[in-house]
Design a protein around this motif. Sequence first.
Motif, PDB file in Angstrom:
ATOM      1  N   ARG A 116      16.037  21.538   5.288  1.00 52.35           N
ATOM      2  CA  ARG A 116      17.047  21.595   4.059  1.00 52.35           C
ATOM      3  C   ARG A 116      16.594  22.591   3.149  1.00 52.35           C
ATOM      4  N   ASP A 117      15.214  22.762   2.877  1.00 53.75           N
ATOM      5  CA  ASP A 117      14.626  23.925   2.087  1.00 53.75           C
ATOM      6  C   ASP A 117      14.874  25.081   2.486  1.00 53.75           C
ATOM      7  N   LYS A 118      14.697  25.150   3.988  1.00 50.20           N
ATOM      8  CA  LYS A 118      15.082  26.419   4.627  1.00 50.20           C
ATOM      9  C   LYS A 118      16.274  27.112   4.450  1.00 50.20           C
ATOM     10  N   LEU A 119      17.173  26.052   4.563  1.00 52.81           N
ATOM     11  CA  LEU A 119      18.733  26.178   4.496  1.00 52.81           C
ATOM     12  C   LEU A 119      18.962  26.919   2.945  1.00 52.81           C
ATOM     13  N   ASP A 120      18.398  26.003   2.011  1.00 49.83           N
ATOM     14  CA  ASP A 120      18.463  26.436   0.444  1.00 49.83           C
ATOM     15  C   ASP A 120      18.190  27.840   0.555  1.00 49.83           C
ATOM     16  N   GLN A 121      16.980  28.046   0.871  1.00 50.78           N
ATOM     17  CA  GLN A 121      16.281  29.493   0.708  1.00 50.78           C
ATOM     18  C   GLN A 121      17.300  30.464   1.423  1.00 50.78           C
TER      19      GLN A 121
END
Length: 152
Positions: A116-121
């Motif tokens: 999810r952090d990768k998607l947010d980034q």
Amino acid sequence: MEEKHTHDTADAPRVEPDGGTLTQAAKKHRNTDYLDEEVNLLKPSTPFMRDHLRVVWASFAIWALIVFGPVTATALAPEAMTVTMPVIGFPLHYFLIAFGAPTGALILAAIYARQRDKLDQKYGIEHGTTGTKQTKSSKQRDVEATDGGVEK
């Protein structure tokens, strides 16, 4: 004197305050009005929704395998799953359900958070804290109170 170099080009990537630039996916995500988009779990309408749903469904499939796999394996092959493990002395099915399922769920939660952090980034999503906004509003209240123009 005419200025030859301008910094306002439409093709140039937008520089963010933290020094980074927005990716193409982040630009599309910021231009999307999610209140007007259709929410359909089987056919997501935006790239962010598709990518996020892909992570959710993959996590759900792995979770179902971790939780129901040992139980199903015990029902299908009881001789193999009820064998006592040599080192710890527990039956294999007991160990997998008592230790493997909670540990797997914890690892899965960590993997989901990273994805999810990768998607947010990728989509340029920033998570602000409410404490910052409250600090600003309390500063604004102090300014309003010192000028004497606002009643409480």
